[in-house]
Design a protein around this motif. Structure first.
Motif, mmCIF file in Angstrom:
data_model
loop_
_atom_site.group_PDB
_atom_site.id
_atom_site.type_symbol
_atom_site.label_atom_id
_atom_site.label_comp_id
_atom_site.label_asym_id
_atom_site.label_seq_id
_atom_site.Cartn_x
_atom_site.Cartn_y
_atom_site.Cartn_z
ATOM 1 N N UNK A 1 0.849 -1.202 0.000
ATOM 2 C CA UNK A 1 0.000 0.000 0.000
ATOM 3 C C UNK A 1 0.882 1.249 0.000
ATOM 4 N N UNK A 2 0.701 2.141 -0.974
ATOM 5 C CA UNK A 2 1.574 3.315 -1.095
ATOM 6 C C UNK A 2 1.563 4.223 0.133
ATOM 7 N N UNK A 3 2.693 4.876 0.343
ATOM 8 C CA UNK A 3 2.829 5.860 1.414
ATOM 9 C C UNK A 3 2.512 7.233 0.848
ATOM 10 N N UNK A 4 1.644 7.984 1.518
ATOM 11 C CA UNK A 4 1.264 9.302 1.030
ATOM 12 C C UNK A 4 2.250 10.363 1.500
ATOM 13 N N UNK A 5 2.295 11.450 0.755
ATOM 14 C CA UNK A 5 3.174 12.576 1.060
ATOM 15 C C UNK A 5 2.593 13.363 2.240
ATOM 16 N N UNK A 6 3.290 13.362 3.355
ATOM 17 C CA UNK A 6 2.822 14.070 4.549
ATOM 18 C C UNK A 6 3.726 15.253 4.908
ATOM 19 N N UNK A 7 4.691 15.556 4.036
ATOM 20 C CA UNK A 7 5.672 16.582 4.386
ATOM 21 C C UNK A 7 5.639 17.799 3.460
ATOM 22 N N UNK A 8 4.796 17.794 2.461
ATOM 23 C CA UNK A 8 4.792 18.898 1.519
ATOM 24 C C UNK A 8 4.092 20.110 2.122
ATOM 25 N N UNK A 9 3.847 21.099 1.286
ATOM 26 C CA UNK A 9 3.293 22.382 1.721
ATOM 27 C C UNK A 9 2.090 22.234 2.647
ATOM 28 N N UNK A 10 1.201 21.296 2.317
ATOM 29 C CA UNK A 10 -0.054 21.199 3.063
ATOM 30 C C UNK A 10 0.087 20.447 4.384
ATOM 31 N N UNK A 11 1.176 19.678 4.527
ATOM 32 C CA UNK A 11 1.436 18.968 5.785
ATOM 33 C C UNK A 11 0.194 18.218 6.277
ATOM 34 N N UNK A 12 -0.408 17.476 5.363
ATOM 35 C CA UNK A 12 -1.566 16.655 5.701
ATOM 36 C C UNK A 12 -1.073 15.314 6.229
ATOM 37 N N UNK A 13 -1.419 15.000 7.459
ATOM 38 C CA UNK A 13 -0.916 13.784 8.104
ATOM 39 C C UNK A 13 -1.725 12.540 7.756
ATOM 40 N N UNK A 14 -2.697 12.659 6.863
ATOM 41 C CA UNK A 14 -3.543 11.515 6.512
ATOM 42 C C UNK A 14 -2.723 10.408 5.866
ATOM 43 N N UNK A 15 -3.047 9.165 6.223
ATOM 44 C CA UNK A 15 -2.425 8.043 5.524
ATOM 45 C C UNK A 15 -3.401 7.499 4.492
ATOM 46 N N UNK A 16 -2.970 6.506 3.740
ATOM 47 C CA UNK A 16 -3.762 5.979 2.633
ATOM 48 C C UNK A 16 -5.162 5.568 3.089
ATOM 49 N N UNK A 17 -5.237 4.857 4.200
ATOM 50 C CA UNK A 17 -6.510 4.311 4.663
ATOM 51 C C UNK A 17 -7.479 5.376 5.163
ATOM 52 N N UNK A 18 -6.983 6.574 5.419
ATOM 53 C CA UNK A 18 -7.864 7.651 5.872
ATOM 54 C C UNK A 18 -8.466 8.434 4.714
ATOM 55 N N UNK B 1 -8.526 6.714 1.192
ATOM 56 C CA UNK B 1 -9.024 5.723 0.237
ATOM 57 C C UNK B 1 -9.459 4.438 0.940
ATOM 58 N N UNK B 2 -10.393 3.737 0.314
ATOM 59 C CA UNK B 2 -10.925 2.479 0.831
ATOM 60 C C UNK B 2 -9.908 1.361 0.547
ATOM 61 N N UNK B 3 -9.150 0.985 1.567
ATOM 62 C CA UNK B 3 -8.069 0.010 1.399
ATOM 63 C C UNK B 3 -8.599 -1.364 1.010
ATOM 64 N N UNK B 4 -9.612 -1.833 1.693
ATOM 65 C CA UNK B 4 -10.123 -3.181 1.427
ATOM 66 C C UNK B 4 -10.606 -3.323 -0.010
ATOM 67 N N UNK B 5 -11.326 -2.322 -0.480
ATOM 68 C CA UNK B 5 -11.813 -2.352 -1.861
ATOM 69 C C UNK B 5 -10.642 -2.300 -2.840
#
Length: 571
Positions: free
Chosen positions: A153-170, A172-176
């Motif tokens: 499961x890919x790692x999302x960018x959490x360090x760019x300008x927006x500093x959004x700490x969300x991970x993939x599962x928060x 996108x629907x991981x199970x689907x």
């Protein structure tokens, strides 16, 4: 000279009495009329109860909160309140029903279980804002298939300008995501331990637009040796030109399996439904008129030294940017339209004052006063902040990607989508709307519109509207507009769009679209993108992530690496 009575002559000339008091009174009355006329000429334009009057070219931003207008040489420019008589033809393409999305795998596309190697694990670190990361996720699935590897499961960018700490599962629907792609690519949540030890990934960077052969030559040797490889800054790292089955896999991921989580979906659909309740049909506008966007573009909007100083200070963030030529940029159609220009374009195309407009945008340069002309043209002006309560938006407000996802859902659900730049969100939505029935998508032909906006004081509204409609041919989202060999696959998913045609027996059969002069295999170009191809906030620097990144990025956007770019560009 003594006074004389007025006498008619055969040449119709009047003789004015030379009485001093009468002459003085006449002169005073004439002067008063001149003053009143001059005052009316310089007065701000009125709202369009029966038509909006717009004196002349684009607004001048002397200050972010101050609007001025150049009225020299102005002529009557009344915008009618009503829309055109085109009806449904304005809102949707007549040819749309002849096409449909088709992304099922062919019989030649082997099942994942038959091709996946058990000792190959591919990890991906995405980059940028929501939609730039989305392109990375989609291409990561295809890259794993090319390498016969298991995708983590890919790692999302959490360090760019927006500093959004969300991970993939928060988001996108991981199970689907995992289950719906099980026949195509094996996907797992994390790399399994080996002999009780966690395997550390070997990090590397690959060039942009890397072909399958490029992956086999650059990534596969490392994967065979290290078994776990992480590709960093993974955006636009896969070629536009792939074999049909791989392109269809891209489409299955993008349009069917990569779904937002239920909370995001429900909130986005609720916003779209509230727009529907206000009006049967609505337009969604991706405005893109934020200060950083304008600063990076190098465009100028007439605000004098204040605008130059304010945007110039922001522009200093990118030390490698060349000096801009605002007149040339504007002349070549490289500048975003002002909010007023977008409004005038839409009204000229035939959308009436009563149309409801949903606007997806960040903080607009100039604030409410910059938006005032657009709101005058379309008073039914909405955003997620006006449609939902603070309490409803509270769970999403701290997270820029989740807020962007809400805009994405509403824009996707609109009857007409209008983009003011060709960034990631615009491209992703344009491709999606093509795939799901060629829903009307309007992109301003900024190069031709520039001269029309500049010279609109020399023509009537009817003439202006006619010229706008002519200029916009080929930019209205019609099925046959695609210029082959240009653009990129997420915007023009031609391998995944089929046309309905009647065979000799009357049966409906499908085949890939083939336009005159088309080479079907070469739908997209791998030409370099420039900054305008990416959304505000989505340009990313290409610095190294770790000491074992083995590949430099030789095919960068614009041909050079611009430090801190991701600190500005976004969805």
């Amino acid at each position: 000279m003594g006074s004389r009575r007025r006498r008619p002559h055969s040449h119709g000339r009047w003789v004015v009495p030379s009485v001093a008091p009468a002459a003085a009174a006449f002169a005073a009355a004439g002067l008063l009329l001149v003053v009143v006329a001059f005052h009316c000429f310089l007065s701000p334009p009125l709202g369009d109860g029966g038509g909006v009057r717009r004196p002349n070219p684009p607004f001048l931003l002397n200050k972010p909160a101050e609007l001025r207008r150049n009225v020299i040489g102005a002529v009557d420019f009344a915008v009618p309140s009503g829309g055109s008589k085109l009806g449904d033809a304005l809102w949707e393409s007549k040819a749309a029903s002849n096409f449909f999305g088709c992304s099922n795998a062919t019989k030649q596309f082997a099942d994942a279980k038959a091709v996946t190697k058990s000792d190959r694990y591919l990890m991906i670190a995405t980059s940028g804002g929501l939609n730039q990361q989305r392109t990375g996720i989609i291409d990561a699935v295809v890259a794993a298939r090319i390498l016969n590897a298991t995708l983590v499961i890919p790692t999302l960018d959490q360090k760019s300008f927006w500093k959004d700490a969300s991970d993939f599962a928060e988001i996108f629907d991981v199970e689907s995501f995992i289950s719906s792609l099980s026949n195509d690519v094996k996907i797992i949540r994390q790399v399994p331990d080996r002999n009780g030890k966690t395997l550390s990934p070997y990090k590397m960077r690959i060039p942009r637009k890397c072909t399958p052969k490029c992956y086999e030559n650059r990534v596969l040797p490392a994967l065979l040796k290290k078994h776990v490889v992480q590709l960093t800054k993974f955006d636009y790292r896969l070629s536009n030109r792939l074999e049909t089955d791989l392109q269809k896999l891209r489409c299955r991921v993008n349009y069917h399996t990569l779904q937002f989580t239920d909370p995001i979906l429900k909130m986005g659909e609720m916003l779209a439904q509230r727009m529907r309740l206000k009006s049967g049909r609505f337009i969604a506008l991706h405005l893109r008129f934020e200060p950083d966007m304008l600063a990076f573009s190098g465009c100028y909007y007439g605000g004098g030294d204040i605008e130059r100083r304010e945007l110039g200070e922001i522009r200093k963030r990118w030390k490698t940017l060349r000096a801009s030529n605002p007149d040339r940029e504007r002349r070549h159609g490289k500048c975003p339209l002002t909010p007023e220009e977008v409004g005038l374009m839409l009204r000229a195309l035939g959308f009436g004052k009563d149309v409801h407009l949903y606007v997806a945008s960040g903080d607009v340069y100039g604030g409410e006063e910059t938006l005032a002309p657009l709101k005058a043209l379309f008073p039914n002006f909405h955003s997620k902040e006006t449609l939902a309560t603070k309490e409803e938006l509270a769970p999403f407000l701290p997270y820029s990607s989740r807020m962007a996802a809400l805009d994405f859902i509403v824009c996707d659900g609109s009857d007409v989508f209008v983009t003011n730049n060709n960034g990631n969100m615009a491209r992703m939505l344009a491709g999606r709307r093509r795939y799901f029935g060629h829903k009307r998508t309007i992109r301003p032909n900024a190069k031709k519109l520039y001269s029309l906006f500049l010279n609109r004081t020399t023509m009537s509204w009817d003439s202006f509207a006619s010229k706008v409609q002519t200029s916009q041919k080929g930019f209205m989202g019609e099925p046959n507009e695609v210029k082959l060999g240009r653009g990129e696959f997420h915007e023009h998913p031609m391998d995944c769009i089929c046309a309905k045609t009647k065979g000799k027996t009357g049966r409906i059969r499908s085949h890939s679209i083939k336009l005159p002069g088309e080479v079907v295999e070469n739908h997209s170009s791998d030409g370099d993108l420039d900054w305008r191809d990416l959304d505000y906030g989505e340009h990313t620097p290409l610095g190294r992530d770790s000491s074992n990144e083995t590949e430099s990025d030789d095919n960068r956007i614009g041909g050079s690496d611009i430090p801190e770019l991701e600190e500005m560009m976004s969805d």
